[in-house]
Design a protein around this motif. Structure first.
Motif, PDB file in Angstrom:
ATOM      1  N   ALA A  15     -30.845  19.027  -4.026  1.00  0.00           N
ATOM      2  CA  ALA A  15     -29.137  20.251  -3.756  1.00  0.00           C
ATOM      3  C   ALA A  15     -29.172  20.662  -3.185  1.00  0.00           C
ATOM      4  CB  ALA A  15     -29.382  20.657  -5.580  1.00  0.00           C
ATOM      5  N   GLU A  16     -29.928  21.326  -2.838  1.00  0.00           N
ATOM      6  CA  GLU A  16     -29.589  22.960  -1.692  1.00  0.00           C
ATOM      7  C   GLU A  16     -30.202  22.073  -0.954  1.00  0.00           C
ATOM      8  OE1 GLU A  16     -31.264  26.735  -0.140  1.00  0.00           O
ATOM      9  OE2 GLU A  16     -32.209  26.162  -2.294  1.00  0.00           O
ATOM     10  N   THR A  17     -30.802  20.806   0.104  1.00  0.00           N
ATOM     11  CA  THR A  17     -30.420  20.202   1.341  1.00  0.00           C
ATOM     12  C   THR A  17     -29.366  19.692   1.225  1.00  0.00           C
ATOM     13  OG1 THR A  17     -33.367  19.814   1.353  1.00  0.00           O
ATOM     14  CG2 THR A  17     -31.506  18.615   2.532  1.00  0.00           C
ATOM     15  N   LYS A  18     -28.654  19.080   1.020  1.00  0.00           N
ATOM     16  CA  LYS A  18     -27.261  18.337   0.115  1.00  0.00           C
ATOM     17  C   LYS A  18     -26.744  19.209   0.416  1.00  0.00           C
ATOM     18  CE  LYS A  18     -26.347  15.244  -2.568  1.00  0.00           C
ATOM     19  NZ  LYS A  18     -26.160  14.295  -3.956  1.00  0.00           N
ATOM     20  N   LYS A  19     -26.090  20.284   0.109  1.00  0.00           N
ATOM     21  CA  LYS A  19     -25.183  20.872  -0.752  1.00  0.00           C
ATOM     22  C   LYS A  19     -25.110  22.051   1.426  1.00  0.00           C
ATOM     23  CE  LYS A  19     -23.454  25.157  -1.798  1.00  0.00           C
ATOM     24  NZ  LYS A  19     -22.615  25.278  -2.777  1.00  0.00           N
ATOM     25  N   TYR A  20     -26.610  21.921   2.112  1.00  0.00           N
ATOM     26  CA  TYR A  20     -26.423  22.687   3.166  1.00  0.00           C
ATOM     27  C   TYR A  20     -25.622  22.053   4.864  1.00  0.00           C
ATOM     28  CZ  TYR A  20     -27.864  25.048   7.567  1.00  0.00           C
ATOM     29  OH  TYR A  20     -28.083  26.172   8.752  1.00  0.00           O
ATOM     30  N   TYR A  21     -26.305  20.351   4.218  1.00  0.00           N
ATOM     31  CA  TYR A  21     -26.071  19.808   5.527  1.00  0.00           C
ATOM     32  C   TYR A  21     -24.900  19.330   4.694  1.00  0.00           C
ATOM     33  CZ  TYR A  21     -31.074  19.721   7.684  1.00  0.00           C
ATOM     34  OH  TYR A  21     -31.858  20.066   8.306  1.00  0.00           O
ATOM     35  N   ILE A  22     -24.176  18.738   4.711  1.00  0.00           N
ATOM     36  CA  ILE A  22     -23.128  18.268   3.840  1.00  0.00           C
ATOM     37  C   ILE A  22     -22.039  19.278   3.878  1.00  0.00           C
ATOM     38  CG2 ILE A  22     -21.281  16.976   2.620  1.00  0.00           C
ATOM     39  CD1 ILE A  22     -24.349  15.871   1.395  1.00  0.00           C
ATOM     40  N   ASP A  23     -22.002  20.265   2.949  1.00  0.00           N
ATOM     41  CA  ASP A  23     -21.188  21.657   3.309  1.00  0.00           C
ATOM     42  C   ASP A  23     -20.537  22.317   4.565  1.00  0.00           C
ATOM     43  OD1 ASP A  23     -20.415  20.447   0.861  1.00  0.00           O
ATOM     44  OD2 ASP A  23     -21.205  21.997  -0.315  1.00  0.00           O
ATOM     45  N   ARG A  24     -22.169  22.830   5.121  1.00  0.00           N
ATOM     46  CA  ARG A  24     -22.089  23.792   6.421  1.00  0.00           C
ATOM     47  C   ARG A  24     -22.581  22.517   7.866  1.00  0.00           C
ATOM     48  NH1 ARG A  24     -23.930  28.421   4.448  1.00  0.00           N
ATOM     49  NH2 ARG A  24     -22.282  29.147   6.771  1.00  0.00           N
ATOM     50  N   ARG A 100     -28.392  22.655  27.829  1.00  0.00           N
ATOM     51  CA  ARG A 100     -27.266  24.344  27.352  1.00  0.00           C
ATOM     52  C   ARG A 100     -27.755  24.006  25.411  1.00  0.00           C
ATOM     53  NH1 ARG A 100     -24.357  27.520  28.612  1.00  0.00           N
ATOM     54  NH2 ARG A 100     -22.600  27.415  26.413  1.00  0.00           N
ATOM     55  N   GLU A 101     -28.710  24.273  25.323  1.00  0.00           N
ATOM     56  CA  GLU A 101     -29.505  24.688  23.619  1.00  0.00           C
ATOM     57  C   GLU A 101     -29.086  25.907  22.740  1.00  0.00           C
ATOM     58  OE1 GLU A 101     -33.055  22.628  25.332  1.00  0.00           O
ATOM     59  OE2 GLU A 101     -33.454  24.853  24.381  1.00  0.00           O
ATOM     60  N   PHE A 102     -28.812  25.824  21.243  1.00  0.00           N
ATOM     61  CA  PHE A 102     -29.041  26.864  20.338  1.00  0.00           C
ATOM     62  C   PHE A 102     -30.172  25.938  19.327  1.00  0.00           C
ATOM     63  CE2 PHE A 102     -24.638  23.951  19.156  1.00  0.00           C
ATOM     64  CZ  PHE A 102     -25.247  23.917  17.686  1.00  0.00           C
ATOM     65  N   SER A 103     -30.384  26.818  18.863  1.00  0.00           N
ATOM     66  CA  SER A 103     -30.951  26.291  17.464  1.00  0.00           C
ATOM     67  C   SER A 103     -30.850  27.031  16.262  1.00  0.00           C
ATOM     68  CB  SER A 103     -32.685  27.043  17.560  1.00  0.00           C
ATOM     69  OG  SER A 103     -33.287  25.796  18.699  1.00  0.00           O
ATOM     70  N   LEU A 104     -31.020  26.428  14.741  1.00  0.00           N
ATOM     71  CA  LEU A 104     -30.467  27.276  13.870  1.00  0.00           C
ATOM     72  C   LEU A 104     -31.708  26.615  12.951  1.00  0.00           C
ATOM     73  CD1 LEU A 104     -29.083  24.356  12.212  1.00  0.00           C
ATOM     74  CD2 LEU A 104     -27.054  25.150  12.890  1.00  0.00           C
ATOM     75  N   LEU A 105     -32.252  27.112  11.387  1.00  0.00           N
ATOM     76  CA  LEU A 105     -33.030  27.000  10.926  1.00  0.00           C
ATOM     77  C   LEU A 105     -32.480  26.875   9.547  1.00  0.00           C
ATOM     78  CD1 LEU A 105     -35.550  29.899  11.103  1.00  0.00           C
ATOM     79  CD2 LEU A 105     -35.997  27.352  11.527  1.00  0.00           C
ATOM     80  N   ASP A 106     -32.707  25.360   8.892  1.00  0.00           N
ATOM     81  CA  ASP A 106     -32.232  24.888   7.801  1.00  0.00           C
ATOM     82  C   ASP A 106     -32.117  25.752   6.623  1.00  0.00           C
ATOM     83  OD1 ASP A 106     -34.681  24.219   6.848  1.00  0.00           O
ATOM     84  OD2 ASP A 106     -33.454  21.731   6.785  1.00  0.00           O
ATOM     85  N   PRO A 107     -32.598  25.632   4.706  1.00  0.00           N
ATOM     86  CA  PRO A 107     -32.918  26.392   3.792  1.00  0.00           C
ATOM     87  C   PRO A 107     -34.416  26.438   3.898  1.00  0.00           C
ATOM     88  CG  PRO A 107     -30.805  25.532   2.879  1.00  0.00           C
ATOM     89  CD  PRO A 107     -31.367  24.697   5.243  1.00  0.00           C
ATOM     90  N   ASP A 108     -34.692  25.693   4.466  1.00  0.00           N
ATOM     91  CA  ASP A 108     -36.895  25.127   4.093  1.00  0.00           C
ATOM     92  C   ASP A 108     -37.059  25.606   5.416  1.00  0.00           C
ATOM     93  OD1 ASP A 108     -36.330  23.778   1.465  1.00  0.00           O
ATOM     94  OD2 ASP A 108     -35.317  22.298   2.356  1.00  0.00           O
ATOM     95  N   SER A 109     -36.661  26.217   6.855  1.00  0.00           N
ATOM     96  CA  SER A 109     -37.270  26.810   7.671  1.00  0.00           C
ATOM     97  C   SER A 109     -37.633  25.132   8.749  1.00  0.00           C
ATOM     98  CB  SER A 109     -38.388  27.227   7.789  1.00  0.00           C
ATOM     99  OG  SER A 109     -38.230  28.538   7.081  1.00  0.00           O
ATOM    100  N   ASN A 110     -36.964  24.222   8.466  1.00  0.00           N
ATOM    101  CA  ASN A 110     -36.692  22.824   9.450  1.00  0.00           C
ATOM    102  C   ASN A 110     -35.569  22.888  10.174  1.00  0.00           C
ATOM    103  OD1 ASN A 110     -38.087  21.134   7.954  1.00  0.00           O
ATOM    104  ND2 ASN A 110     -37.294  21.087   6.434  1.00  0.00           N
ATOM    105  N   LEU A 111     -36.776  23.659  11.675  1.00  0.00           N
ATOM    106  CA  LEU A 111     -35.765  24.031  13.265  1.00  0.00           C
ATOM    107  C   LEU A 111     -34.855  22.889  13.795  1.00  0.00           C
ATOM    108  CD1 LEU A 111     -35.302  26.435  15.347  1.00  0.00           C
ATOM    109  CD2 LEU A 111     -37.083  25.386  16.940  1.00  0.00           C
TER     110      LEU A 111
END
Length: 118
Positions: A15-24, A100-111
């Motif tokens: 549920a947390e993964t879905k929320k992050y990737y879909i909503d954010r 040109r690059e940028f990075s972020l971490l998802d809620p499980d620290s996947n880069l």
């Protein structure tokens, strides 16, 4: 003959993964919720799949994906506007390897690293 790749990353909470990737991040779900331990998401021409790994210690997670994009400046600004946290060492920069690059971490620290050739 290779045609596509769909990386599989660990998730602790579907549920947390879905929320992050879909909503954010603006992804949409592929398939259904029939598989509680698996999730497939899509945005534009890419898919990312996730498998349940509830016990993963995020400090030990080395999951990472490099995503090629077009119009990286617009994508970066849209994430900032949506208050998506950018990795502390991953703000948008032009790299010596002509990306040109940028990075972020998802809620499980996947880069997730996003890049566009210049």
């Amino acid at each position: 003959m290779l045609t596509q790749i769909h990386p599989k990353l660990p998730m602790r909470d579907k549920a947390e993964t879905k929320k992050y990737y879909i909503d954010r991040l603006g992804f949409s779900q592929l398939g259904s919720d029939d598989f509680p331990d698996y999730l497939m998401l899509k945005k534009d021409q890419i898919e990312i799949h996730f498998f349940l790994f509830a016990e993963i210690d995020t400090k030990d997670n080395y999951g990472m994906v490099y995503i090629r994009v077009s119009d990286i400046d617009t994508l970066y600004q849209s994430l900032l506007d949506n208050k998506v946290e950018i990795h502390p060492n991953g703000s948008l920069h032009t790299k010596p390897w002509r990306q040109r690059e940028f990075s972020l971490l998802d809620p499980d620290s996947n880069l997730l690293t996003f890049g566009e050739g210049i």
